[in-house]
Design a protein around this motif. Sequence first.
Motif, mmCIF file in Angstrom:
data_model
loop_
_atom_site.group_PDB
_atom_site.id
_atom_site.type_symbol
_atom_site.label_atom_id
_atom_site.label_comp_id
_atom_site.label_asym_id
_atom_site.label_seq_id
_atom_site.Cartn_x
_atom_site.Cartn_y
_atom_site.Cartn_z
ATOM 1 N N GLY A 182 -94.916 108.453 13.404
ATOM 2 C CA GLY A 182 -93.715 108.188 12.629
ATOM 3 C C GLY A 182 -93.853 106.921 11.828
ATOM 4 N N PRO A 197 -91.752 107.070 20.129
ATOM 5 C CA PRO A 197 -92.513 108.070 19.377
ATOM 6 C C PRO A 197 -93.987 107.694 19.289
ATOM 7 N N GLU A 241 -89.232 103.246 12.855
ATOM 8 C CA GLU A 241 -88.900 104.176 13.941
ATOM 9 C C GLU A 241 -89.718 103.849 15.191
ATOM 10 N N MET A 242 -90.991 103.524 14.997
ATOM 11 C CA MET A 242 -91.845 103.220 16.143
ATOM 12 C C MET A 242 -91.465 101.887 16.787
ATOM 13 N N GLY A 259 -88.219 102.482 18.680
ATOM 14 C CA GLY A 259 -88.476 103.256 19.895
ATOM 15 C C GLY A 259 -89.128 102.430 20.991
#
Length: 177
Positions: free
Chosen positions: A20, A17, A24-25, A28
């Motif tokens: 975010g 991403p 989450e980053m 990812g």
Amino acid sequence: MEGSAGDGAPVERVDPPLTGGEREMLRGALDYHRATLALKCEGLGDEELRRRSMPPSALSLLGLVRHMAEVERAWFRRTLAGEAELSLVWSADGDFQRAYDAQGASVPEAFAAWRAEVAWARRFEAAAESLEVTGVNRRHGVEVSLRWVMLHLVHEYARHNGHADLLREGVDGTTGA
């Protein structure tokens, strides 16, 4: 990008991403680099995966897969989860270099071990309360956080994916992934 790794298992690489939350980053970016290593092995046979970069180096694509299984295990299981007595996958005495020597290694075994360690790490990260969860790296005698481990693994994969770029190009001229 989709394909299959050296063991024929399907590989799906999703771009990390661009916005975010931190977790989450990190997740990812780490999964993107994990998939990149698998894609670098896509379509190659056993001997091609074992092909060394140049003498005297033992570095090969299969050696990188084996090494990253050790790295995932060392940081997530041994350090963060506190399984300090758990041996490395290919070395009971903690010799990380042993994984690089893939000359007699089984391709299915190497990929299965790597995928198992990645799956374990993903479950651990998903269950962790926060990125502030810590563990003790007994090898260096320091406390580290889940945040630091994820950042470190992004770095480790990115560096080794650079090696994988050169190794793959040397095998069959393929560039990019």
